[in-house]
Enzyme design. Structure first.
Site, mmCIF file in Angstrom:
data_model
loop_
_atom_site.group_PDB
_atom_site.id
_atom_site.type_symbol
_atom_site.label_atom_id
_atom_site.label_comp_id
_atom_site.label_asym_id
_atom_site.label_seq_id
_atom_site.Cartn_x
_atom_site.Cartn_y
_atom_site.Cartn_z
ATOM 1 C CG ASP A 94 -0.204 -0.058 2.560
ATOM 2 O OD1 ASP A 94 0.963 -0.505 2.601
ATOM 3 O OD2 ASP A 94 -0.788 0.360 3.588
ATOM 4 C CG HIS A 121 6.938 -0.160 10.489
ATOM 5 N ND1 HIS A 121 6.884 -0.684 11.749
ATOM 6 C CD2 HIS A 121 6.629 1.154 10.618
ATOM 7 C CE1 HIS A 121 6.550 0.256 12.622
ATOM 8 N NE2 HIS A 121 6.387 1.388 11.958
HETATM 9 C C1 BDR Z 1 2.673 -0.470 8.709
HETATM 10 O O1 BDR Z 1 1.592 0.456 8.527
HETATM 11 C C2 BDR Z 1 1.879 1.325 7.446
HETATM 12 O O2 BDR Z 1 1.700 2.647 7.836
HETATM 13 C C3 BDR Z 1 3.315 1.068 7.041
HETATM 14 O O3 BDR Z 1 3.483 1.187 5.649
HETATM 15 C C4 BDR Z 1 3.605 -0.328 7.530
HETATM 16 O O4 BDR Z 1 3.265 -1.289 6.555
HETATM 17 C C5 BDR Z 1 3.332 -0.192 10.054
HETATM 18 O O5 BDR Z 1 2.418 -0.371 11.088
HETATM 19 CA CA CA Z 2 2.907 -0.677 4.198
#
Ligand code: BDR
Ligand code: CA
Length: 307
Positions: free
Chosen positions: A10, A240
């Site tokens: 995403d 992340h």
């Molecule tokens: C996840 O949430 C999204 O905001 C980031 O892209 C990552 O995949 C972290 O909690």
């Molecule tokens: Ca993400």
């Protein structure tokens, strides 16, 4: 041999970091991207995924995915973390390419079948497309080598609510389908991603080595780091999504605990990933510790190889 990988994404600032990392990594053979809502709408996610591949000079399929969660009502993505268009202050731009005709779940099912036992699926957004693939093809769970997800939290609490990590929160029912399946699942959650931080000076160093693509990430990181500072985190932003991609090729940098999981799908704890020892479910390899410096060095060194 390089790991055959599809990233379900995403994009999203840390998604862009993960995708450029995969483009740079000699041990990853990227087979395509599938898109989902989360940081942005699915329409913007598809546009951004095409744009990232074009920037990286990769001619790979992008399959447009689910536009709404499995059960929960559709929601409007918050622009707070990734900006209105997904890449912070970088303005929207149209790619020249188009998504393929197959939707994300069909593309996942077909590619897993064609590369039976070899495909590593790395979802870094809500798990809707993965749940749909599991529901559409009863053999998908066995065809895929493993599913290495960025999401969830065992002992770390949440980041979007006190209980839930954002990717799981946005489609808890889909995450529960994945954890209930017989696929081999690895969870790269906040227990480890909160330990891997990148600062302004790290992004400046990447941009100095890789002015074009590293420069693009550095520009995006300004917005992302500002968000972190706005919530009192001054040591840098969490890597992340890159952490999940790195866990696909470097599992030795992560400690895991086999834990059957279920997802809370309602109420105040909605989106929490909970240990369910008596559920009869197959255990998920939950990452509980990480060699954070080694992950960060790989990230910086490999991105520096890009133009
Ligand atoms: C996840 O949430 C999204 O905001 C980031 O892209 C990552 O995949 C972290 O909690
Ligand atoms: Ca993400």
């Amino acid at each position: 041999m390089a790991v055959k990988m599809i990233i379900d994404t995403d994009p999203g600032i840390d998604d862009a970091m993960a995708i450029f990392y995969a483009a740079a990594a000699p041990d990853i053979e990227l087979l395509g991207l599938t898109t989902v809502f989360g940081n942005v709408t699915t329409a913007i996610a598809t546009r951004n995924a095409l744009r990232l591949l074009e920037a990286a000079g990769l001619d790979l399929p992008v399959a447009h995915g689910a536009e709404t969660p499995l059960v929960l009502p559709p929601f409007t993505p918050s622009a707070q973390v990734h900006g209105d268009e997904g890449f912070g202050d970088i303005p929207a731009a149209m790619p020249t390419g188009h998504p393929i005709d197959e939707d994300a779940a069909d593309f996942l099912c077909r590619t897993a079948r064609e590369h039976k036992g070899e495909l590593v699926l790395c979802p870094i957004g809500p798990l809707t497309n993965i749940a749909l693939a599991l529901q559409r093809d009863p053999e998908f769970a066995q065809n895929v080598a493993r599913i290495v997800i960025m999401g969830g939290s065992l002992n770390e609490g949440g980041n979007i609510t006190p209980h839930a990590e954002a990717n799981i929160y946005h489609d808890p029912h889909a995450a529960d389908v994945v954890f209930a399946s017989d696929a081999k699942v690895v969870m790269v959650g906040l227990d480890v991603t909160h330990r891997i931080l990148c600062s302004t000076s790290d992004f400046t160093a990447i941009a100095a080595q890789a002015p074009e693509l590293g420069g693009m990430l550095q520009q995006m990181s300004v917005f992302y780091l500002k968000f972190y500072e706005s919530v009192g985190k001054f040591d840098g932003c969490s890597l992340h999504d890159p952490a999940a991609v790195i866990a696909c090729t470097h599992p030795e940098l992560f400690e895991t605990r086999p834990t059957p999981l279920q997802v809370s799908c309602a109420g105040e704890t909605s989106g929490a990933t909970l240990a369910a020892p008596n559920s009869g479910r197959a255990p998920v390899d939950v990452c509980t510790a990480v060699q954070a410096d080694a992950v960060k060095s790989l990230f910086i060194n490999r991105l520096s190889l890009l133009p």
